[in-house]
Design an enzyme around this catalytic site. Sequence first.
Site, PDB file in Angstrom:
ATOM      1  N   GLU A  60       1.315  -1.129   0.256  1.00 21.44           N
ATOM      2  CA  GLU A  60      -0.271   0.162   0.081  1.00 21.44           C
ATOM      3  C   GLU A  60       0.734   1.164   0.151  1.00 21.44           C
ATOM      4  O   GLU A  60       1.923   1.571   0.492  1.00 21.44           O
ATOM      5  CB  GLU A  60      -0.911  -0.247   0.731  1.00 21.44           C
ATOM      6  CG  GLU A  60      -1.784  -1.315   1.112  1.00 21.44           C
ATOM      7  CD  GLU A  60      -2.823  -1.208   2.766  1.00 21.44           C
ATOM      8  OE1 GLU A  60      -2.496  -0.340   3.176  1.00 21.44           O
ATOM      9  OE2 GLU A  60      -2.845  -2.559   3.054  1.00 21.44           O
ATOM     10  N   ARG A 109      -6.456  -3.176  14.031  1.00 17.02           N
ATOM     11  CA  ARG A 109      -4.586  -3.005  12.736  1.00 17.02           C
ATOM     12  C   ARG A 109      -3.965  -2.279  13.620  1.00 17.02           C
ATOM     13  O   ARG A 109      -3.053  -1.767  13.599  1.00 17.02           O
ATOM     14  CB  ARG A 109      -5.564  -1.382  12.589  1.00 17.02           C
ATOM     15  CG  ARG A 109      -6.715  -2.191  11.241  1.00 17.02           C
ATOM     16  CD  ARG A 109      -7.288  -0.359  10.230  1.00 17.02           C
ATOM     17  NE  ARG A 109      -8.182  -0.841   9.455  1.00 17.02           N
ATOM     18  CZ  ARG A 109      -8.145  -1.091   8.583  1.00 17.02           C
ATOM     19  NH1 ARG A 109      -6.298  -1.408   8.007  1.00 17.02           N
ATOM     20  NH2 ARG A 109      -8.334  -1.650   7.117  1.00 17.02           N
ATOM     21  N   GLU A 113      -1.177  -9.396   6.553  1.00 16.97           N
ATOM     22  CA  GLU A 113      -0.073  -7.749   6.196  1.00 16.97           C
ATOM     23  C   GLU A 113       0.583  -7.544   7.255  1.00 16.97           C
ATOM     24  O   GLU A 113       0.080  -7.129   8.712  1.00 16.97           O
ATOM     25  CB  GLU A 113      -1.859  -6.748   6.014  1.00 16.97           C
ATOM     26  CG  GLU A 113      -1.133  -5.221   6.094  1.00 16.97           C
ATOM     27  CD  GLU A 113      -2.444  -3.896   6.725  1.00 16.97           C
ATOM     28  OE1 GLU A 113      -2.460  -3.027   5.684  1.00 16.97           O
ATOM     29  OE2 GLU A 113      -2.772  -4.662   7.842  1.00 16.97           O
TER      30      GLU A 113
END
Length: 442
Positions: free
Chosen positions: A130, A314, A331
């Site tokens: 990203e 997150r 991730e």
Amino acid sequence: MDTKKKRVLERVKEEGIEFIRLQFIDIFGMLKSVNVTPDELEDALEGNQMFDGSSIDGYARINESDQCLLPDPDTFQVMPWRPKEMGVARMICDVYNTDGTPFEGCPRTQLKKVLKEAADLGYELNMGPEGEFFLFHTDEKGRPTFDIHDHAGYFDLSPIDNGEDARRDIVLTMKKMGFQIEASHHEVAPGQHEIDFKYDEALRTADKWVTFRDVVKNIAKQHDLYATFMPKPFAGENGSAMHCNQSLFKDGKNIFFDPDKEYQLSDEALYYMGGLLKHAKGLTALGNPIINSYKRLRPGYEAPINIAWSNKNRSTLIRVPARRGSSTRIEFRSPDPIANPYLIYAAMLKAGLEGIKHKIMPPQSVEEDVYNLTAKQRADLELEYLPRDLYVALKEMEKDPLIEEAIGSHCFKRFLEGKYEEWNEYAEQVHQWEIDNYLKKY
């Protein structure tokens, strides 16, 4: 000459290309280039383009300075922001020694080695980074200023988001170069933007990442802006990351997915995470390679500070996004956008493969916000911190033999030498904060 190289020569003639940039990346992630004309291209495609490696950070010493560039024909791209007349194209190169052997200090070569190790086990690594960056105004001479381009926030639109036009042109340029864009938007901090492109095989993704950074900077310049991938330009605001979404495929199937397991994650997915978490401290210097990187890794800014994983949370180092099936991925959230993609991808894959080979189970997942855990909760979970500054990160890297195995002894030693020098230079400085807080007090 093989078919791919012949096709490059044909395209150069058909599209009126007059300059070809032979690009390569140094150990610290900076893109370099040697330009040739069509008359010299055939010779260059055969690996006969020499350059002085002693002038490149972390490459050869002065007494062994001659090195060769071998362009990868698959990376041939016309640079659409350059004029169509007397057009410019590029190819990304591997660096070779004069005896025809691959140069150990070439980051692209090191990633290829670890990818081959994975391929020998039947695995292919897909990577989806990203991309976050900031836009600043420039002065009358085109030099960057510390004047942010807008004061918009997450998902804001124009006219609040003044960077929308520049971001749109960046996206359109990337599409002309073969990128499949998944999303683009204003990020949380003022002047901060994000562009996400579709995942790909890891080597192609690393090539796309260095191209992405090149495109962003060049298109921003056309808008009289300066794009920076500096992780944390502003205190008190979110910084920029390169979240690395990764998955392993085998025989065309995503092996991280298992519908019958908890969280629908396979044993291989858990082992892969176990390897990443085991080597997280050693990986940090590669993923966060400058002093400013550690201003981003602070509580409360959606950046990880603890070595933990979660199904959705997150605030942890590793997050497992919600999508499953062929889209199952993990991730890894600590790297920032100035990291050398070839080296950090190689090291992450090496750590993940070790996890699979030795069946390293990760600790229990942490679904709570780790920023707000009590001391007792932290102790119960046995949470460890990521390195808090570059010096500590370098020490952790130095004592992790897997990192040296992943990136090769040359890159490993030269990276440490260069970054210790950077740290020592920083440590010598007296900063304004010290003057403001200590001069009158003591």
